[in-house]
Motif scaffolding. Structure first.
Motif, PDB file in Angstrom:
ATOM      1  N   GLU A  71      10.189   3.070  -6.861  1.00  0.00           N
ATOM      2  CA  GLU A  71       8.814   2.808  -6.472  1.00  0.00           C
ATOM      3  C   GLU A  71       8.221   1.693  -7.323  1.00  0.00           C
ATOM      4  O   GLU A  71       8.674   1.428  -8.438  1.00  0.00           O
ATOM      5  CB  GLU A  71       7.979   4.089  -6.629  1.00  0.00           C
ATOM      6  CG  GLU A  71       8.354   5.173  -5.624  1.00  0.00           C
ATOM      7  CD  GLU A  71       7.251   6.187  -5.449  1.00  0.00           C
ATOM      8  OE1 GLU A  71       7.425   7.080  -4.601  1.00  0.00           O
ATOM      9  OE2 GLU A  71       6.222   6.102  -6.154  1.00  0.00           O
ATOM     10  N   ARG A  72       7.195   1.072  -6.776  1.00  0.00           N
ATOM     11  CA  ARG A  72       6.492   0.039  -7.521  1.00  0.00           C
ATOM     12  C   ARG A  72       5.739   0.704  -8.680  1.00  0.00           C
ATOM     13  O   ARG A  72       5.034   1.689  -8.498  1.00  0.00           O
ATOM     14  CB  ARG A  72       5.506  -0.688  -6.608  1.00  0.00           C
ATOM     15  CG  ARG A  72       4.959  -1.958  -7.180  1.00  0.00           C
ATOM     16  CD  ARG A  72       4.227  -2.776  -6.119  1.00  0.00           C
ATOM     17  NE  ARG A  72       5.130  -3.188  -5.047  1.00  0.00           N
ATOM     18  CZ  ARG A  72       4.762  -4.038  -4.075  1.00  0.00           C
ATOM     19  NH1 ARG A  72       3.527  -4.537  -4.066  1.00  0.00           N
ATOM     20  NH2 ARG A  72       5.619  -4.348  -3.119  1.00  0.00           N
ATOM     21  N   GLY A 104      -7.991  -6.515  -8.060  1.00  0.00           N
ATOM     22  CA  GLY A 104      -8.843  -5.403  -7.655  1.00  0.00           C
ATOM     23  C   GLY A 104     -10.149  -5.435  -8.409  1.00  0.00           C
ATOM     24  O   GLY A 104     -10.315  -6.188  -9.356  1.00  0.00           O
ATOM     25  N   SER A 142      -6.839  -1.400 -12.958  1.00  0.00           N
ATOM     26  CA  SER A 142      -6.338  -0.036 -12.911  1.00  0.00           C
ATOM     27  C   SER A 142      -4.830   0.012 -13.086  1.00  0.00           C
ATOM     28  O   SER A 142      -4.123  -0.961 -12.845  1.00  0.00           O
ATOM     29  CB  SER A 142      -6.714   0.576 -11.562  1.00  0.00           C
ATOM     30  OG  SER A 142      -6.076   1.816 -11.374  1.00  0.00           O
ATOM     31  N   THR A 170      -3.262   2.171 -11.329  1.00  0.00           N
ATOM     32  CA  THR A 170      -2.874   2.740 -10.039  1.00  0.00           C
ATOM     33  C   THR A 170      -2.810   1.644  -8.994  1.00  0.00           C
ATOM     34  O   THR A 170      -3.793   0.937  -8.761  1.00  0.00           O
ATOM     35  CB  THR A 170      -3.899   3.793  -9.601  1.00  0.00           C
ATOM     36  OG1 THR A 170      -4.022   4.772 -10.624  1.00  0.00           O
ATOM     37  CG2 THR A 170      -3.480   4.450  -8.304  1.00  0.00           C
ATOM     38  N   ARG A 171      -1.689   1.527  -8.326  1.00  0.00           N
ATOM     39  CA  ARG A 171      -1.504   0.418  -7.393  1.00  0.00           C
ATOM     40  C   ARG A 171      -2.465   0.487  -6.216  1.00  0.00           C
ATOM     41  O   ARG A 171      -2.832  -0.534  -5.653  1.00  0.00           O
ATOM     42  CB  ARG A 171      -0.066   0.371  -6.891  1.00  0.00           C
ATOM     43  CG  ARG A 171       0.374   1.622  -6.153  1.00  0.00           C
ATOM     44  CD  ARG A 171       1.816   1.517  -5.721  1.00  0.00           C
ATOM     45  NE  ARG A 171       2.256   2.705  -5.009  1.00  0.00           N
ATOM     46  CZ  ARG A 171       3.435   2.815  -4.406  1.00  0.00           C
ATOM     47  NH1 ARG A 171       4.268   1.815  -4.441  1.00  0.00           N
ATOM     48  NH2 ARG A 171       3.750   3.928  -3.787  1.00  0.00           N
ATOM     49  N   PHE A 172      -2.909   1.686  -5.875  1.00  0.00           N
ATOM     50  CA  PHE A 172      -3.784   1.838  -4.712  1.00  0.00           C
ATOM     51  C   PHE A 172      -5.197   1.320  -4.985  1.00  0.00           C
ATOM     52  O   PHE A 172      -6.010   1.223  -4.073  1.00  0.00           O
ATOM     53  CB  PHE A 172      -3.809   3.296  -4.267  1.00  0.00           C
ATOM     54  CG  PHE A 172      -2.452   3.827  -3.940  1.00  0.00           C
ATOM     55  CD1 PHE A 172      -1.806   4.724  -4.787  1.00  0.00           C
ATOM     56  CD2 PHE A 172      -1.776   3.408  -2.807  1.00  0.00           C
ATOM     57  CE1 PHE A 172      -0.544   5.193  -4.500  1.00  0.00           C
ATOM     58  CE2 PHE A 172      -0.515   3.876  -2.503  1.00  0.00           C
ATOM     59  CZ  PHE A 172       0.113   4.767  -3.367  1.00  0.00           C
ATOM     60  N   SER A 173      -5.491   0.993  -6.239  1.00  0.00           N
ATOM     61  CA  SER A 173      -6.807   0.447  -6.593  1.00  0.00           C
ATOM     62  C   SER A 173      -6.916  -1.041  -6.318  1.00  0.00           C
ATOM     63  O   SER A 173      -7.999  -1.601  -6.402  1.00  0.00           O
ATOM     64  CB  SER A 173      -7.095   0.709  -8.079  1.00  0.00           C
ATOM     65  OG  SER A 173      -7.136   2.089  -8.351  1.00  0.00           O
ATOM     66  N   TYR A 174      -5.790  -1.675  -6.012  1.00  0.00           N
ATOM     67  CA  TYR A 174      -5.785  -3.126  -5.847  1.00  0.00           C
ATOM     68  C   TYR A 174      -5.881  -3.518  -4.379  1.00  0.00           C
ATOM     69  O   TYR A 174      -5.238  -2.933  -3.521  1.00  0.00           O
ATOM     70  CB  TYR A 174      -4.527  -3.717  -6.485  1.00  0.00           C
ATOM     71  CG  TYR A 174      -4.560  -3.602  -7.986  1.00  0.00           C
ATOM     72  CD1 TYR A 174      -4.077  -2.463  -8.627  1.00  0.00           C
ATOM     73  CD2 TYR A 174      -5.112  -4.615  -8.760  1.00  0.00           C
ATOM     74  CE1 TYR A 174      -4.129  -2.344 -10.008  1.00  0.00           C
ATOM     75  CE2 TYR A 174      -5.162  -4.503 -10.139  1.00  0.00           C
ATOM     76  CZ  TYR A 174      -4.675  -3.368 -10.757  1.00  0.00           C
ATOM     77  OH  TYR A 174      -4.730  -3.254 -12.128  1.00  0.00           O
ATOM     78  N   GLU A 175      -6.681  -4.543  -4.132  1.00  0.00           N
ATOM     79  CA  GLU A 175      -6.938  -4.976  -2.762  1.00  0.00           C
ATOM     80  C   GLU A 175      -5.993  -6.074  -2.305  1.00  0.00           C
ATOM     81  O   GLU A 175      -5.688  -6.162  -1.113  1.00  0.00           O
ATOM     82  CB  GLU A 175      -8.379  -5.502  -2.668  1.00  0.00           C
ATOM     83  CG  GLU A 175      -9.448  -4.486  -3.042  1.00  0.00           C
ATOM     84  CD  GLU A 175     -10.813  -5.144  -3.110  1.00  0.00           C
ATOM     85  OE1 GLU A 175     -11.469  -5.037  -4.165  1.00  0.00           O
ATOM     86  OE2 GLU A 175     -11.219  -5.785  -2.108  1.00  0.00           O
ATOM     87  N   TRP A 212      -2.452  -8.581  -3.035  1.00  0.00           N
ATOM     88  CA  TRP A 212      -1.130  -8.639  -3.657  1.00  0.00           C
ATOM     89  C   TRP A 212      -0.457  -9.966  -3.376  1.00  0.00           C
ATOM     90  O   TRP A 212      -0.637 -10.558  -2.305  1.00  0.00           O
ATOM     91  CB  TRP A 212      -0.241  -7.520  -3.118  1.00  0.00           C
ATOM     92  CG  TRP A 212      -0.673  -6.163  -3.553  1.00  0.00           C
ATOM     93  CD1 TRP A 212      -1.632  -5.386  -2.975  1.00  0.00           C
ATOM     94  CD2 TRP A 212      -0.184  -5.423  -4.661  1.00  0.00           C
ATOM     95  NE1 TRP A 212      -1.763  -4.197  -3.662  1.00  0.00           N
ATOM     96  CE2 TRP A 212      -0.879  -4.195  -4.712  1.00  0.00           C
ATOM     97  CE3 TRP A 212       0.789  -5.669  -5.637  1.00  0.00           C
ATOM     98  CZ2 TRP A 212      -0.641  -3.217  -5.677  1.00  0.00           C
ATOM     99  CZ3 TRP A 212       1.030  -4.708  -6.601  1.00  0.00           C
ATOM    100  CH2 TRP A 212       0.327  -3.499  -6.624  1.00  0.00           C
TER     101      TRP A 212
END
Length: 122
Positions: A44-45, A99, A103, A105-110, A112
């Motif tokens: 995983e990333r 982001g 963070s 946490t990768r899900f916090s970034y808008e 890439w």
């Protein structure tokens, strides 16, 4: 909208160094927290490092502390990852991300980038 383009990856021997760059488009770059993540084949990333919008706050995953340094130049719309003392386990595709907050946490970034490959030989 922010577009990100990574560069600086390559093949290096263990113990060597590389500096990754991430060039951003858009006038709002200086308002974003920036992060570096990496992804090895079959894994995983994972988070590597992050930096606040003004560079005043940084964070690192434990495995790279003391070896990697994140920095940014808002005048150049660029964030960097200086990697020293590279190990074979650092081999991965490295991504930068933008982001609202720096963070882990990768899900916090808008936004890439497409990634740049780093390969460390033993």
């Amino acid at each position: 909208q922010v577009q990100l383009v990574e560069s600086g990856g390559g093949l290096v021997q263990a113990g060597g160094s590389l500096r990754l760059s991430c060039a951003a488009s858009g006038r709002t770059f200086s308002t974003y927290g920036m992060g570096w993540f990496r992804q090895a084949p079959g894994k995983e990333r994972e988070f590597v490092s992050a930096i606040s919008w003004d560079g005043g706050s940084t964070s690192y995953t434990d495995s790279v502390k003391g070896r990697f340094t994140i920095s940014r130049d808002n005048a150049k719309n660029t964030v960097y990852l200086q990697m020293n003392g590279l190990k074979p386990e650092d081999t991965a595709n490295y991504y930068c991300a933008a982001g609202r907050l720096p963070s882990m946490t990768r899900f916090s970034y808008e936004y890439w980038g497409q990634g740049t490959q780093v390969t460390v030989s033993s």
